[in-house]
Design a protein around this motif. Structure first.
Motif, PDB file in Angstrom:
ATOM      1  N   VAL A 210       0.872  -1.261  -0.046  1.00  0.00           N
ATOM      2  CA  VAL A 210      -0.140  -0.087   0.043  1.00  0.00           C
ATOM      3  C   VAL A 210       1.052   1.195   0.046  1.00  0.00           C
ATOM      4  CG1 VAL A 210      -1.808   1.578   1.179  1.00  0.00           C
ATOM      5  CG2 VAL A 210      -1.892  -1.311   1.325  1.00  0.00           C
ATOM      6  N   LEU A 211       0.906   1.986  -0.922  1.00  0.00           N
ATOM      7  CA  LEU A 211       1.533   3.244  -1.095  1.00  0.00           C
ATOM      8  C   LEU A 211       0.607   4.587  -0.599  1.00  0.00           C
ATOM      9  CD1 LEU A 211       3.152   2.626  -4.671  1.00  0.00           C
ATOM     10  CD2 LEU A 211       4.115   2.370  -2.402  1.00  0.00           C
ATOM     11  N   PHE A 212       0.790   4.952   0.676  1.00  0.00           N
ATOM     12  CA  PHE A 212       0.016   5.900   1.047  1.00  0.00           C
ATOM     13  C   PHE A 212       0.428   7.329   0.451  1.00  0.00           C
ATOM     14  CE2 PHE A 212      -0.515   2.548   4.591  1.00  0.00           C
ATOM     15  CZ  PHE A 212      -2.075   2.599   4.585  1.00  0.00           C
ATOM     16  N   ASN A 213      -0.525   8.154   0.586  1.00  0.00           N
ATOM     17  CA  ASN A 213      -0.076   9.807   0.306  1.00  0.00           C
ATOM     18  C   ASN A 213       0.466   9.563  -1.243  1.00  0.00           C
ATOM     19  OD1 ASN A 213      -0.753  10.884   2.779  1.00  0.00           O
ATOM     20  ND2 ASN A 213       1.235   9.933   3.240  1.00  0.00           N
ATOM     21  N   THR A 214      -0.027   8.813  -2.033  1.00  0.00           N
ATOM     22  CA  THR A 214       0.176   8.620  -3.325  1.00  0.00           C
ATOM     23  C   THR A 214      -0.969   8.635  -4.624  1.00  0.00           C
ATOM     24  OG1 THR A 214       2.148   7.133  -2.721  1.00  0.00           O
ATOM     25  CG2 THR A 214       1.525   7.018  -5.059  1.00  0.00           C
ATOM     26  N   ALA A 216      -1.856   8.634  -8.809  1.00  0.00           N
ATOM     27  CA  ALA A 216      -1.247   8.368 -10.151  1.00  0.00           C
ATOM     28  C   ALA A 216      -1.419   9.762 -11.062  1.00  0.00           C
ATOM     29  CB  ALA A 216      -1.989   7.218 -10.939  1.00  0.00           C
ATOM     30  N   THR A 217      -0.431  10.198 -11.805  1.00  0.00           N
ATOM     31  CA  THR A 217      -0.620  11.369 -12.744  1.00  0.00           C
ATOM     32  C   THR A 217      -0.672  11.188 -14.171  1.00  0.00           C
ATOM     33  OG1 THR A 217       1.665  11.844 -12.511  1.00  0.00           O
ATOM     34  CG2 THR A 217       0.248  12.834 -10.931  1.00  0.00           C
ATOM     35  N   ILE A 231       3.542   8.087 -10.684  1.00  0.00           N
ATOM     36  CA  ILE A 231       2.885   8.490  -9.583  1.00  0.00           C
ATOM     37  C   ILE A 231       3.690   9.486  -8.733  1.00  0.00           C
ATOM     38  CG2 ILE A 231       2.359   6.053  -9.300  1.00  0.00           C
ATOM     39  CD1 ILE A 231       4.739   5.677  -7.238  1.00  0.00           C
ATOM     40  N   LYS A 232       2.785  10.225  -8.070  1.00  0.00           N
ATOM     41  CA  LYS A 232       3.222  11.351  -7.059  1.00  0.00           C
ATOM     42  C   LYS A 232       2.911  11.438  -5.685  1.00  0.00           C
ATOM     43  CE  LYS A 232       0.929  15.332  -7.383  1.00  0.00           C
ATOM     44  NZ  LYS A 232       0.403  16.682  -7.753  1.00  0.00           N
ATOM     45  N   ASN A 233       3.926  11.657  -4.964  1.00  0.00           N
ATOM     46  CA  ASN A 233       3.662  11.842  -3.580  1.00  0.00           C
ATOM     47  C   ASN A 233       2.902  13.109  -3.167  1.00  0.00           C
ATOM     48  OD1 ASN A 233       4.317  12.783  -0.619  1.00  0.00           O
ATOM     49  ND2 ASN A 233       5.230  10.835  -0.599  1.00  0.00           N
ATOM     50  N   SER A 240       7.703   9.747  -9.556  1.00  0.00           N
ATOM     51  CA  SER A 240       8.493   8.556  -9.724  1.00  0.00           C
ATOM     52  C   SER A 240       7.685   7.727 -10.480  1.00  0.00           C
ATOM     53  CB  SER A 240       9.183   7.743  -8.453  1.00  0.00           C
ATOM     54  OG  SER A 240       7.581   7.330  -7.717  1.00  0.00           O
ATOM     55  N   LYS A 241       8.394   6.662 -11.341  1.00  0.00           N
ATOM     56  CA  LYS A 241       7.693   5.704 -12.231  1.00  0.00           C
ATOM     57  C   LYS A 241       7.339   4.434 -11.333  1.00  0.00           C
ATOM     58  CE  LYS A 241       8.551   8.581 -15.721  1.00  0.00           C
ATOM     59  NZ  LYS A 241       7.218   9.305 -16.363  1.00  0.00           N
ATOM     60  N   LEU A 242       6.275   3.793 -11.721  1.00  0.00           N
ATOM     61  CA  LEU A 242       5.809   2.508 -11.188  1.00  0.00           C
ATOM     62  C   LEU A 242       5.694   1.680 -12.260  1.00  0.00           C
ATOM     63  CD1 LEU A 242       5.223   0.935  -8.397  1.00  0.00           C
ATOM     64  CD2 LEU A 242       2.815   1.659  -8.925  1.00  0.00           C
ATOM     65  N   PRO A 243       6.550   0.562 -12.344  1.00  0.00           N
ATOM     66  CA  PRO A 243       6.360  -0.439 -13.582  1.00  0.00           C
ATOM     67  C   PRO A 243       5.128  -1.164 -13.163  1.00  0.00           C
ATOM     68  CG  PRO A 243       8.503  -0.229 -12.719  1.00  0.00           C
ATOM     69  CD  PRO A 243       7.693   0.457 -11.716  1.00  0.00           C
TER      70      PRO A 243
END
Length: 340
Positions: A210-214, A216-217, A231-233, A240-243
């Motif tokens: 689980v990626l909190f405070n995230t 997708a852009t 994705i953006k914090n 950053s990039k998430l494959p």
């Protein structure tokens, strides 16, 4: 003079056409308004936007969503359903027979149609974020239904992402772990909205991060299939990039109930409330089928099932009550006791 029918169906998804098939075979000569881009969809509803449908019984090799809807439409017509490619813009359920206005009619004009019973099968639409690249990869890596699409080969043994923080997002993420190599859950806030039980189950699952405070852009791929997300914090704004090879929206649905709002009982999320075990609404003679009243399952086969139920309920209503119905324009009972 308005055109009168015993039963009118509004909506052209699996529920609407299944209801039409049953009613036509019962010689009730139903009319079905399939709409033109009603609720943002072409006639046939959400299934027209999907590719392979592998979980609808009777198609061992799968079937394209559009082809399935074409077959249902052909079956409706075969038994005598009149299908009209027009959108209904107004209903008056306070008098009998019920009054209907087609798109293009003036607000103060006489109704274009009247009916003794009506089946609302207008469906619901999944909320989408319309990220950059989404149109390119919709149904080619991006979906709004994990149960529908999770087992598709392009997602098997691949990293997947789910956007959402509620119970639906948690359930769909856990479901996807059956097929994915790993599942990333993107949550805008610093905590899950899901129930404690579901949240705990999600957080301890070995194949879930689980990626909190995230958020997708953007979505990226090779032009054919999704390969990556930006994705953006939400606190630091760092990107950053998430494959991932799949992105699933689990941010809710919007039922198409504006047509009956203020007349038919709706729940807090806008879905039509039906009497448990039936498709009856608070107004006798008004029935609801498919995703417009089902916020739990939302499958083509369950929609078809409730379409069958609505047809049988409407047929019974016509048989038992229409000859005793109040004269035209007499105020109709709101059937408030039906929900008790």
């Amino acid at each position: 003079m308005p055109q009168h029918r015993k039963v009118t169906i509004i909506g052209s998804g699996p529920s609407g056409h299944t209801a039409a098939i049953y009613l036509a075979r019962a010689n009730l000569e139903p009319i079905l308004f399939e709409g033109m881009m009603a609720n943002g969809f072409a006639p046939g509803g959400q299934l027209t936007t999907t590719t392979d449908v592998e979980n609808y019984p009777g198609f061992p090799e799968g079937v394209m969503g559009g082809e399935l809807m074409d077959k249902l439409r052909e079956q409706s017509e075969r038994f005598g359903t009149e299908i009209v490619t027009e959108t209904i813009t107004k209903l008056d359920l306070s008098v009998r027979p019920f009054k209907i206005w087609r798109e293009g009619s003036e607000d103060d004009a006489e109704p274009t149609d009247t009916t003794d019973a009506v089946i609302i099968a207008t469906g619901a639409s999944a909320r989408r974020m319309h990220l950059p690249g989404e149109e390119t990869y919709w149904q080619n890596g991006i979906s709004a239904c994990a149960v529908c699409d999770g087992a598709v080969p392009i997602f098997r043994n691949k990293p997947l992402a789910v956007i959402g923080g509620g119970d639906s997002a948690a359930e769909e993420s856990i479901y996807l772990t059956k097929y994915a190599s790993h599942v990333y859950v993107l949550v805008r806030r610093d905590k899950l909205r899901a129930s404690k039980v579901m949240a705990a189950r999600l957080l301890k699952h070995p194949k879930v991060t689980v990626l909190f405070n995230t958020s997708a852009t953007a979505t990226h791929g090779d032009g054919s299939l999704l390969k990556e997300l930006t994705i953006k914090n939400t606190i630091t704004n760092e990107e950053s990039k998430l494959p991932v090879n799949g992105l699933f929206y689990a941010i809710g649905h919007d039922p198409a109930t504006s047509l009956v709002k203020g007349q038919v009982n709706l729940d807090d999320e806008g879905y039509i409330v039906t009497v448990p075990g039936s498709t009856e609404t608070n107004i006798p003679g008004v029935f609801a089928a498919g995703d417009v009243q089902d916020k739990k399952y939302r499958q083509a086969i369950t929609s078809a099932g409730t379409g069958c139920m609505a047809a049988l309920d409407a047929e019974r209503y016509i048989t038992e009550h229409i000859e005793e119905a109040a004269p035209a324009d007499e105020p109709a009972s709101n059937g408030s006791d039906a929900q008790k």
